[in-house]
Write an enzyme that holds these catalytic residues in place. Structure first.
Site, PDB file in Angstrom:
ATOM      1  N   ASN A  91       0.845  -1.182   0.000  1.00  0.00           N
ATOM      2  CA  ASN A  91       0.000   0.000   0.000  1.00  0.00           C
ATOM      3  C   ASN A  91       0.886   1.238   0.000  1.00  0.00           C
ATOM      4  O   ASN A  91       1.825   1.331   0.778  1.00  0.00           O
ATOM      5  CB  ASN A  91      -0.905  -0.004   1.237  1.00  0.00           C
ATOM      6  CG  ASN A  91      -1.795  -1.223   1.291  1.00  0.00           C
ATOM      7  OD1 ASN A  91      -2.313  -1.645   0.262  1.00  0.00           O
ATOM      8  ND2 ASN A  91      -1.961  -1.808   2.458  1.00  0.00           N
ATOM      9  N   GLU A  99      -0.843   2.873   5.992  1.00  0.00           N
ATOM     10  CA  GLU A  99      -1.024   3.361   7.365  1.00  0.00           C
ATOM     11  C   GLU A  99       0.309   3.610   8.068  1.00  0.00           C
ATOM     12  O   GLU A  99       0.426   4.554   8.841  1.00  0.00           O
ATOM     13  CB  GLU A  99      -1.865   2.368   8.170  1.00  0.00           C
ATOM     14  CG  GLU A  99      -3.315   2.344   7.675  1.00  0.00           C
ATOM     15  CD  GLU A  99      -4.196   1.380   8.453  1.00  0.00           C
ATOM     16  OE1 GLU A  99      -3.653   0.459   9.096  1.00  0.00           O
ATOM     17  OE2 GLU A  99      -5.424   1.551   8.401  1.00  0.00           O
ATOM     18  N   VAL A 100       1.279   2.739   7.836  1.00  0.00           N
ATOM     19  CA  VAL A 100       2.587   2.916   8.479  1.00  0.00           C
ATOM     20  C   VAL A 100       3.542   3.566   7.467  1.00  0.00           C
ATOM     21  O   VAL A 100       3.767   3.014   6.381  1.00  0.00           O
ATOM     22  CB  VAL A 100       3.154   1.567   8.964  1.00  0.00           C
ATOM     23  CG1 VAL A 100       4.544   1.762   9.558  1.00  0.00           C
ATOM     24  CG2 VAL A 100       2.217   0.947  10.001  1.00  0.00           C
ATOM     25  N   HIS A 104       6.759  -1.013   3.119  1.00  0.00           N
ATOM     26  CA  HIS A 104       6.645  -2.422   3.505  1.00  0.00           C
ATOM     27  C   HIS A 104       5.824  -3.166   2.465  1.00  0.00           C
ATOM     28  O   HIS A 104       4.989  -2.583   1.770  1.00  0.00           O
ATOM     29  CB  HIS A 104       6.016  -2.577   4.895  1.00  0.00           C
ATOM     30  CG  HIS A 104       4.711  -1.869   5.061  1.00  0.00           C
ATOM     31  ND1 HIS A 104       4.620  -0.515   5.288  1.00  0.00           N
ATOM     32  CD2 HIS A 104       3.430  -2.318   5.031  1.00  0.00           C
ATOM     33  CE1 HIS A 104       3.360  -0.162   5.403  1.00  0.00           C
ATOM     34  NE2 HIS A 104       2.606  -1.237   5.232  1.00  0.00           N
TER      35      HIS A 104
HETATM   36  P1  AMP Z   1      -0.462  -0.613   5.734  1.00  0.00           P
HETATM   37  O1  AMP Z   1      -1.912  -0.274   5.783  1.00  0.00           O
HETATM   38  O2  AMP Z   1      -0.049  -1.235   4.433  1.00  0.00           O
HETATM   39  O3  AMP Z   1       0.418   0.555   6.143  1.00  0.00           O
HETATM   40  O4  AMP Z   1      -0.256  -1.780   6.785  1.00  0.00           O
HETATM   41  C1  AMP Z   1       0.308  -1.639   8.048  1.00  0.00           C
HETATM   42  C2  AMP Z   1       0.307  -3.004   8.698  1.00  0.00           C
HETATM   43  O5  AMP Z   1       1.161  -2.957   9.826  1.00  0.00           O
HETATM   44  C3  AMP Z   1      -1.056  -3.480   9.199  1.00  0.00           C
HETATM   45  O6  AMP Z   1      -1.378  -4.722   8.557  1.00  0.00           O
HETATM   46  C4  AMP Z   1      -0.852  -3.654  10.704  1.00  0.00           C
HETATM   47  O7  AMP Z   1      -1.553  -4.755  11.232  1.00  0.00           O
HETATM   48  C5  AMP Z   1       0.652  -3.832  10.794  1.00  0.00           C
HETATM   49  N1  AMP Z   1       1.265  -3.485  12.072  1.00  0.00           N
HETATM   50  C6  AMP Z   1       1.085  -2.337  12.767  1.00  0.00           C
HETATM   51  N2  AMP Z   1       1.838  -2.361  13.879  1.00  0.00           N
HETATM   52  C7  AMP Z   1       2.510  -3.537  13.879  1.00  0.00           C
HETATM   53  C8  AMP Z   1       3.434  -4.157  14.758  1.00  0.00           C
HETATM   54  N3  AMP Z   1       3.843  -3.564  15.883  1.00  0.00           N
HETATM   55  N4  AMP Z   1       3.931  -5.371  14.437  1.00  0.00           N
HETATM   56  C9  AMP Z   1       3.523  -5.989  13.306  1.00  0.00           C
HETATM   57  N5  AMP Z   1       2.647  -5.463  12.434  1.00  0.00           N
HETATM   58  C10 AMP Z   1       2.140  -4.253  12.714  1.00  0.00           C
END
Ligand code: AMP
Length: 121
Positions: A91, A99-100, A104
């Site tokens: 994403n 989101e992060v 990734h």
């Molecule tokens: P995105 O929407 O592509 O940014 O996905 C972010 C992903 O990070 C989500 O699937 C979350 O469940 C995952 N996530 C957030 N915090 C953590 C964490 N501490 N350890 C592992 N996965 C995480």
């Protein structure tokens, strides 16, 4: 948007927050997603401070770019989803619902993954 080194994956990379590691090498860390969307749901993360594909494509070395690609295949083999097939998602930005803010790649498998994208809301 500029890179924020306080993001959760940067903290995992620095060892400040634990993760369930699947694989690592000089350029990449792969770990289980904390809220898995499939029986296998692993995140593959470059160690470098890249927000998304824009700066990764532009600034990452050939070695970093190759390592990220190779790690996806390695994770699939290590988790046993290579034979049955799997999905790779990344994403990117607002429309991509990232989101992060650290680049990734999601590797998902262990069940049929269905259609690629849901109809837009
Ligand atoms: P995105 O929407 O592509 O940014 O996905 C972010 C992903 O990070 C989500 O699937 C979350 O469940 C995952 N996530 C957030 N915090 C953590 C964490 N501490 N350890 C592992 N996965 C995480």
């Amino acid at each position: 948007m500029s890179y924020d080194s306080a993001n959760i994956f940067a903290r995992i990379l620095r060892g400040e927050i634990p993760c369930r590691k699947v694989y690592e090498d000089a350029h990449v860390l792969a770990f289980h997603d904390i809220q898995p969307q499939a029986p296998v749901h692993v995140l593959v993360v470059p160690r470098g401070a890249y927000l998304s594909w824009d700066d990764f494509h532009a600034a990452a070395s050939d070695a970093e770019q190759a390592a990220l690609s190779r790690a996806i295949g390695t994770v699939a083999r290590l988790t046993g989803i290579d034979a049955g097939g799997y999905r790779v998602i990344s994403n990117c930005g607002r429309n991509g619902h990232q989101e992060v803010p650290h680049l990734h790649v999601h590797v998902l498998g262990g069940r049929p993954m269905g259609r690629m994208v849901a109809k837009a809301e």
